[in-house]
Design a protein around this motif. Structure first.
Motif, PDB file in Angstrom:
ATOM      1  N   LYS A  74       0.533  -1.459  -0.063  1.00 26.35           N
ATOM      2  CA  LYS A  74       0.199   0.070  -0.094  1.00 26.35           C
ATOM      3  C   LYS A  74       1.104   1.221   0.166  1.00 26.35           C
ATOM      4  O   LYS A  74       2.450   1.240  -0.140  1.00 26.35           O
ATOM      5  CB  LYS A  74      -1.126   0.113   1.362  1.00 26.35           C
ATOM      6  CG  LYS A  74      -0.253   0.283   2.961  1.00 26.35           C
ATOM      7  CD  LYS A  74      -1.315   0.137   3.661  1.00 26.35           C
ATOM      8  CE  LYS A  74      -1.629   1.003   4.982  1.00 26.35           C
ATOM      9  NZ  LYS A  74      -2.214   0.732   5.395  1.00 26.35           N
ATOM     10  N   TYR A  75       0.441   1.881  -0.520  1.00 28.52           N
ATOM     11  CA  TYR A  75       1.003   3.807   0.100  1.00 28.52           C
ATOM     12  C   TYR A  75       0.665   4.872   0.719  1.00 28.52           C
ATOM     13  O   TYR A  75      -0.207   4.103   1.602  1.00 28.52           O
ATOM     14  CB  TYR A  75       0.434   4.164  -1.123  1.00 28.52           C
ATOM     15  CG  TYR A  75       0.464   4.213  -2.573  1.00 28.52           C
ATOM     16  CD1 TYR A  75       2.036   4.387  -3.103  1.00 28.52           C
ATOM     17  CD2 TYR A  75       0.587   3.561  -3.807  1.00 28.52           C
ATOM     18  CE1 TYR A  75       2.396   3.519  -3.806  1.00 28.52           C
ATOM     19  CE2 TYR A  75       0.583   2.841  -4.838  1.00 28.52           C
ATOM     20  CZ  TYR A  75       1.868   3.038  -5.190  1.00 28.52           C
ATOM     21  OH  TYR A  75       2.636   2.859  -6.554  1.00 28.52           O
ATOM     22  N   TYR A 120      -2.496   7.285  -2.015  1.00 25.24           N
ATOM     23  CA  TYR A 120      -2.712   6.839  -1.063  1.00 25.24           C
ATOM     24  C   TYR A 120      -3.850   6.985  -0.420  1.00 25.24           C
ATOM     25  O   TYR A 120      -5.032   7.167   0.644  1.00 25.24           O
ATOM     26  CB  TYR A 120      -1.769   6.788   0.033  1.00 25.24           C
ATOM     27  CG  TYR A 120      -1.079   8.119   0.305  1.00 25.24           C
ATOM     28  CD1 TYR A 120      -2.187   9.301   1.404  1.00 25.24           C
ATOM     29  CD2 TYR A 120      -0.239   8.777  -0.127  1.00 25.24           C
ATOM     30  CE1 TYR A 120      -1.745  10.453   1.741  1.00 25.24           C
ATOM     31  CE2 TYR A 120       0.389  10.350   0.068  1.00 25.24           C
ATOM     32  CZ  TYR A 120      -0.620  10.870   0.976  1.00 25.24           C
ATOM     33  OH  TYR A 120      -0.029  12.149   1.570  1.00 25.24           O
ATOM     34  N   GLN A 123      -7.274   5.313  -0.807  1.00 19.75           N
ATOM     35  CA  GLN A 123      -6.888   3.859  -0.671  1.00 19.75           C
ATOM     36  C   GLN A 123      -8.040   3.335   0.067  1.00 19.75           C
ATOM     37  O   GLN A 123      -8.667   4.357   0.848  1.00 19.75           O
ATOM     38  CB  GLN A 123      -5.780   3.684   0.188  1.00 19.75           C
ATOM     39  CG  GLN A 123      -4.587   3.372  -0.907  1.00 19.75           C
ATOM     40  CD  GLN A 123      -3.106   3.077  -0.006  1.00 19.75           C
ATOM     41  OE1 GLN A 123      -2.626   2.525  -0.947  1.00 19.75           O
ATOM     42  NE2 GLN A 123      -3.167   3.507   0.788  1.00 19.75           N
TER      43      GLN A 123
END
Length: 128
Positions: A74-75, A120, A123
């Motif tokens: 993930k970021y 992000y 997300q």
């Protein structure tokens, strides 16, 4: 072009700055996040130990992980990275133009800290 934000760990915490000076200056609030991390390390030594063990615990910015997700990457925000460096008692050292990937030692999740908020921002939020 490098836009590196760097501060030595032995520099005293700043005082008397306005909100604008803290969050909207050239460092984009990274120095303040790092200073918050330094303060939290004193108040929450167990959290600091987790960070020193290369965990990426859930903090106030996107980037922490509480469990492994189906997608193992993930970021995260550079602000998270700055606070994490402060919690670890490290010098602040972030390049505003580069991404940096770290692997959480507890969950195995790979988090790429990026200056690109769009990576992000949308997300799925993780439950703390």
């Amino acid at each position: 072009m490098s836009q590196r934000i760097h501060r030595q760990i032995d520099v005293p915490l700043r005082t008397g700055l306005t909100r604008s000076q803290l969050w909207e200056a050239h460092d984009k609030g990274l120095i303040k996040c790092w200073e918050i991390g330094r303060q939290r390390a004193v108040r929450f030594p167990d959290l600091a130990k987790r960070c020193l063990a290369d965990e990426l615990p859930v903090l106030g910015w996107k980037g922490g992980v509480s469990r492994s997700l189906k997608k193992n990457e993930k970021y995260g925000s550079l602000k998270y990275l700055a606070e994490w460096q402060g919690l670890r008692g490290e010098h602040l050292d972030i390049d505003l133009s580069e991404e940096r990937a770290l692997t959480c030692s507890r969950t195995g999740m790979v988090v790429t800290f990026t200056p690109d908020r769009s990576k992000y921002f949308n997300q799925v939020a993780e439950e703390a």
